[in-house]
Design a protein around this motif. Structure first.
Motif, PDB file in Angstrom:
ATOM      1  N   ALA A 162       0.816  -9.070 -30.189  1.00 21.59           N
ATOM      2  CA  ALA A 162       1.295  -7.715 -30.511  1.00 21.59           C
ATOM      3  C   ALA A 162       0.936  -6.741 -29.398  1.00 21.59           C
ATOM      4  N   ALA A 163      -0.283  -6.853 -28.861  1.00 22.94           N
ATOM      5  CA  ALA A 163      -0.701  -5.973 -27.763  1.00 22.94           C
ATOM      6  C   ALA A 163       0.143  -6.231 -26.520  1.00 22.94           C
ATOM      7  N   TYR A 164       0.440  -7.508 -26.256  1.00 20.58           N
ATOM      8  CA  TYR A 164       1.286  -7.846 -25.106  1.00 20.58           C
ATOM      9  C   TYR A 164       2.672  -7.230 -25.267  1.00 20.58           C
ATOM     10  N   ARG A 165       3.245  -7.371 -26.477  1.00 18.89           N
ATOM     11  CA  ARG A 165       4.596  -6.854 -26.701  1.00 18.89           C
ATOM     12  C   ARG A 165       4.645  -5.341 -26.520  1.00 18.89           C
ATOM     13  N   ASP A 166       3.623  -4.654 -26.999  1.00 15.39           N
ATOM     14  CA  ASP A 166       3.576  -3.198 -26.815  1.00 15.39           C
ATOM     15  C   ASP A 166       3.538  -2.841 -25.331  1.00 15.39           C
ATOM     16  N   THR A 167       2.717  -3.566 -24.588  1.00 11.78           N
ATOM     17  CA  THR A 167       2.596  -3.287 -23.152  1.00 11.78           C
ATOM     18  C   THR A 167       3.885  -3.629 -22.422  1.00 11.78           C
ATOM     19  N   HIS A 168       4.513  -4.741 -22.801  1.00 10.30           N
ATOM     20  CA  HIS A 168       5.787  -5.122 -22.175  1.00 10.30           C
ATOM     21  C   HIS A 168       6.852  -4.058 -22.436  1.00 10.30           C
ATOM     22  N   ALA A 169       6.867  -3.523 -23.662  1.00 12.50           N
ATOM     23  CA  ALA A 169       7.824  -2.467 -23.984  1.00 12.50           C
ATOM     24  C   ALA A 169       7.541  -1.219 -23.160  1.00 12.50           C
ATOM     25  N   ARG A 170       6.263  -0.922 -22.928  1.00 16.25           N
ATOM     26  CA  ARG A 170       5.903   0.250 -22.120  1.00 16.25           C
ATOM     27  C   ARG A 170       6.331   0.054 -20.670  1.00 16.25           C
ATOM     28  N   VAL A 171       6.130  -1.143 -20.130  1.00 19.84           N
ATOM     29  CA  VAL A 171       6.578  -1.433 -18.762  1.00 19.84           C
ATOM     30  C   VAL A 171       8.089  -1.232 -18.653  1.00 19.84           C
ATOM     31  N   THR A 172       8.824  -1.743 -19.624  1.00 19.58           N
ATOM     32  CA  THR A 172      10.289  -1.620 -19.607  1.00 19.58           C
ATOM     33  C   THR A 172      10.715  -0.158 -19.637  1.00 19.58           C
ATOM     34  N   ALA A 173      10.075   0.639 -20.505  1.00 18.85           N
ATOM     35  CA  ALA A 173      10.436   2.054 -20.618  1.00 18.85           C
ATOM     36  C   ALA A 173      10.114   2.822 -19.328  1.00 18.85           C
ATOM     37  N   LEU A 174       8.939   2.554 -18.735  1.00 19.67           N
ATOM     38  CA  LEU A 174       8.555   3.244 -17.501  1.00 19.67           C
ATOM     39  C   LEU A 174       9.489   2.870 -16.358  1.00 19.67           C
ATOM     40  N   ARG A 175       9.841   1.604 -16.282  1.00 21.90           N
ATOM     41  CA  ARG A 175      10.760   1.178 -15.228  1.00 21.90           C
ATOM     42  C   ARG A 175      12.128   1.833 -15.391  1.00 21.90           C
ATOM     43  N   ARG A 176      12.576   1.955 -16.644  1.00 27.33           N
ATOM     44  CA  ARG A 176      13.874   2.580 -16.889  1.00 27.33           C
ATOM     45  C   ARG A 176      13.843   4.046 -16.453  1.00 27.33           C
ATOM     46  N   GLU A 177      12.773   4.749 -16.788  1.00 25.11           N
ATOM     47  CA  GLU A 177      12.669   6.155 -16.395  1.00 25.11           C
ATOM     48  C   GLU A 177      12.614   6.289 -14.881  1.00 25.11           C
ATOM     49  N   LEU A 178      11.886   5.387 -14.232  1.00 28.21           N
ATOM     50  CA  LEU A 178      11.789   5.431 -12.775  1.00 28.21           C
ATOM     51  C   LEU A 178      13.144   5.166 -12.140  1.00 28.21           C
ATOM     52  N   ALA A 179      13.899   4.219 -12.715  1.00 29.10           N
ATOM     53  CA  ALA A 179      15.230   3.917 -12.172  1.00 29.10           C
ATOM     54  C   ALA A 179      16.169   5.108 -12.338  1.00 29.10           C
ATOM     55  N   GLU A 180      16.100   5.754 -13.503  1.00 25.52           N
ATOM     56  CA  GLU A 180      16.951   6.923 -13.727  1.00 25.52           C
ATOM     57  C   GLU A 180      16.601   8.041 -12.749  1.00 25.52           C
ATOM     58  N   LEU A 181      15.312   8.212 -12.485  1.00 24.64           N
ATOM     59  CA  LEU A 181      14.893   9.245 -11.547  1.00 24.64           C
ATOM     60  C   LEU A 181      15.377   8.923 -10.136  1.00 24.64           C
ATOM     61  N   SER A 182      15.325   7.650  -9.787  1.00 27.83           N
ATOM     62  CA  SER A 182      15.787   7.244  -8.459  1.00 27.83           C
ATOM     63  C   SER A 182      17.297   7.444  -8.323  1.00 27.83           C
ATOM     64  N   GLU A 183      18.041   7.144  -9.399  1.00 28.36           N
ATOM     65  CA  GLU A 183      19.488   7.334  -9.357  1.00 28.36           C
ATOM     66  C   GLU A 183      19.842   8.807  -9.184  1.00 28.36           C
ATOM     67  N   ARG A 184      19.046   9.672  -9.775  1.00 32.01           N
ATOM     68  CA  ARG A 184      19.321  11.098  -9.679  1.00 32.01           C
ATOM     69  C   ARG A 184      18.830  11.706  -8.371  1.00 32.01           C
ATOM     70  N   ASP A 185      18.027  10.970  -7.652  1.00 29.31           N
ATOM     71  CA  ASP A 185      17.434  11.533  -6.439  1.00 29.31           C
ATOM     72  C   ASP A 185      18.507  11.911  -5.428  1.00 29.31           C
ATOM     73  N   GLY A 186      19.581  11.083  -5.335  1.00 29.93           N
ATOM     74  CA  GLY A 186      20.644  11.375  -4.384  1.00 29.93           C
ATOM     75  C   GLY A 186      21.385  12.655  -4.723  1.00 29.93           C
ATOM     76  N   ALA A 187      21.489  12.944  -6.015  1.00 30.12           N
ATOM     77  CA  ALA A 187      22.212  14.146  -6.431  1.00 30.12           C
ATOM     78  C   ALA A 187      21.279  15.327  -6.652  1.00 30.12           C
ATOM     79  N   ARG A 188      20.002  15.158  -6.370  1.00 31.01           N
ATOM     80  CA  ARG A 188      19.023  16.184  -6.679  1.00 31.01           C
ATOM     81  C   ARG A 188      19.294  17.484  -5.919  1.00 31.01           C
ATOM     82  N   GLU A 189      19.552  17.398  -4.608  1.00 28.92           N
ATOM     83  CA  GLU A 189      19.775  18.605  -3.813  1.00 28.92           C
ATOM     84  C   GLU A 189      21.035  19.334  -4.263  1.00 28.92           C
ATOM     85  N   ARG A 190      22.083  18.546  -4.592  1.00 26.38           N
ATOM     86  CA  ARG A 190      23.312  19.175  -5.067  1.00 26.38           C
ATOM     87  C   ARG A 190      23.060  19.902  -6.391  1.00 26.38           C
ATOM     88  N   ASP A 191      22.326  19.242  -7.291  1.00 24.01           N
ATOM     89  CA  ASP A 191      22.010  19.871  -8.574  1.00 24.01           C
ATOM     90  C   ASP A 191      21.155  21.118  -8.377  1.00 24.01           C
TER      91      ASP A 191
END
Length: 558
Positions: A162-191
């Protein structure tokens, strides 16, 4: 242990009450008689989802109720402590119940009080383990095989998972947020450019609700200055008069003079004279203000142009951002917050990268511990199952736990998947369970696993035709295995095999009777000669078949 099971208006069963015994309880009946209704009633008590159309035709609702012995140790378990507070401390039984209306709505009860299906599932899983007639097919699924090993490994292992699954879910969520931030980085100056431009428009105009109302009033006044002057001048003439005609002020002066001649004679008239004097004074003040207003009032084209220009700019802003000063100011605050967030995006990226690294390290540590625990549990499970398979007439059969690494390195349940390999005969190579075992062999493997893992601490085991696909001496060995399980706990077995049913400590028969308007199934305990007759029926013989009768008695005697 399940003491009593009561059913009302569930499919074919109008009313049934089973008083179950310790040990092996057999439930038999012709195919289609309604045996699976009993299995479904238990599934409802375990929080299962009601099937459509399960309420008996003509009835408003179906009701299932089970009375279980209550192990005092369950009160100490954190996930059950709140639920079991409703049961008196000296009470040794607990009743689970489920009601299903004809419309499909269901309600759950624990100890006579409203509960949820999740409550039934949590408590029921500690009271009863259910092995359905298709359970052996689930063995071919990797998730089911992993659940078997993990459950067998014990509570500490499950907590680690159960502890592993919670941590794995946290890794997945953090990676998703980081990817979204990276995708927006190119449009950041325009925004940022767009947000800063919109904010500068708002800040430059400094919109204010009070100012907007004042500007509208000024515009209306400046646009109508000629009409205002004409009206005020006419009013001034009527009040103050011009030339010989003195207007209203002169008339009031005449009235005051007329009343002066009778002053001091009548108090009532004196009071009226005072009111005339007051009106004359008020009218004089009004006339002076009207004269001043007319003198001050003049056209101001430059001021009108400035006001209209300001109003046009504000109107554009309002149309662009919601139609009111409040929405414009709200948008400005939103722009400021988004600008701040985007300005800090670099800092957030650094924070996220550090958080991902920390979570991945934690997952790696938990995954390593989980793998070690599975490696240690595997041989113990293999040994436990090997002995059971031999007892079930699978001499020389063996089970091996394989732990192939996860294709992506880490998965939802660990660094590896769990695969059960089996050799059903001596000399045969090990192969995945679903590829080598027949239906009867899968049933016996399932039976060998029963009571291990999630069923190890449960007092009641239920088997719904888990003996499908077997017969002869193998069936007898399966029955003996079930009876052995029943020596230490309660076992309910819905079966079609006489070899199994003849070994039961208690026997219940399901019979179906068809009337002109409805079909009804009844459940009753059978013993003595009725039990002999039921075993004869299960042997496929007629009631007057002496050989079958003798065989049935021999099975029961053995």
């Amino acid at each position: 242990m399940l003491r009593e099971l009561r059913i009302e208006n569930l499919l074919l069963i109008e009313r049934a009450e089973l008083r179950l015994e310790p040990g092996l309880n057999a439930i038999t009946g012709e195919t289609g008689a309604g045996k699976t209704v009993l299995a479904h009633s238990l599934d409802l008590l375990l929080g299962g989802k009601p099937r459509s159309g399960i309420v008996r035709p003509g009835a408003s609702e179906a009701w299932v109720e089970g009375c279980f012995d209550l192990d005092p140790g369950l009160r100490e378990e954190p996930e059950l402590s709140d639920l079991l507070e409703r049961v008196p401390a000296n009470e040794q039984e607990v009743v689970l119940a489920r009601r299903v209306s004809a419309s499909g709505r269901s309600s759950a009860f624990v100890a006579g009080r409203a509960a949820t299906a999740a409550d039934l599932k949590a408590l029921g899983a500690r009271l009863l383990a259910f092995y359905g007639q298709h359970e052996h097919r689930k063995l071919t699924l990797a998730s089911a095989q992993g659940e078997i090993l993990d459950s067998f490994a014990g509570p500490e292992h499950l907590e680690l998972r159960a502890a592993y699954r919670d941590t794995h879910a946290r890794v997945t969520a953090l990676r998703r947020e980081l990817a979204e931030l990276s995708e927006r980085d190119g449009a950041r100056e325009r925004d940022l450019d767009l947000l800063r431009f919109e904010l500068s428009e708002i800040d430059e105009l400094e919109p204010d609700a009070d100012e907007l109302a004042s500007l509208v009033a000024d515009r209306d006044r400046l646009r109508g200055v000629e009409g205002l002057r004409e009206g005020a001048a006419q009013a001034l003439e009527a009040v103050a008069g011009d030339g010989a005609e003195g207007g209203a002020a002169a008339l009031l002066a005449d009235a005051e003079a007329a009343l002066d001649r009778s002053s001091g004679v009548d108090a009532e008239l004196d009071e009226l004279r005072g009111r005339v004097v007051s009106a004359a004074l008020e009218l004089a003040d009004t006339g002076a203000e009207l004269r001043s207003y007319v003198e001050r009032l003049e056209a101001d084209p430059e001021r009108l142009e400035a006001v209209e220009t300001r109003l046009e700019a504000l109107d554009r802003l309002l149309r662009k951002h919601g139609g009111s000063i409040e929405t414009v100011l709200t948008h400005a605050e939103r722009c400021r917050a988004e600008i701040e967030r985007l300005d800090q995006a670099g800092e957030r990226t650094t924070e996220l990268e550090a958080a991902v690294d920390a979570a991945e390290q934690e997952r790696a540590d938990l995954g390593q511990r989980l793998s070690v625990s599975r490696v240690q549990a595997g041989p113990r499970l293999e040994a436990a199952v090997a002995g059971e398979l031999q007892e079930l007439a699978m001499d020389g059969a063996s089970l091996e736990v394989s732990l192939p690494p996860h294709a992506q390195g880490y998965g939802h349940s660990g660094r590896e998947s769990v695969e059960l390999l089996v050799s059903t005969n001596p000399g045969m190579p090990l192969a995945p369970l679903g590829e080598t075992a027949s239906g009867g062999e899968l049933s016996r493997v399932m039976l060998a696993l029963a009571g291990l893992g999630r069923g190890a601490d449960v007092e009641t085991l239920v088997f719904d035709e888990i003996d499908a696909g077997i017969g002869g001496q193998v069936a007898r060995r399966v029955g003996e295995r079930l009876r052995v399980l029943g020596s230490s706990r309660q076992v309910l077995c819905i079966t079609h095999l006489p070899q199994v049913a003849s070994l039961a400590a208690a026997h219940f028969r399901v019979e179906k009777s068809a009337g002109e308007e409805s079909t009804t199934a009844t459940v009753e305990w059978v013993g003595g000669e009725e039990l002999v007759a039921e075993i004869v029926r299960m042997l496929g013989a007629d009631g007057d078949d002496r050989a079958a009768d003798q065989h049935a008695r021999e099975l029961l005697a053995a």
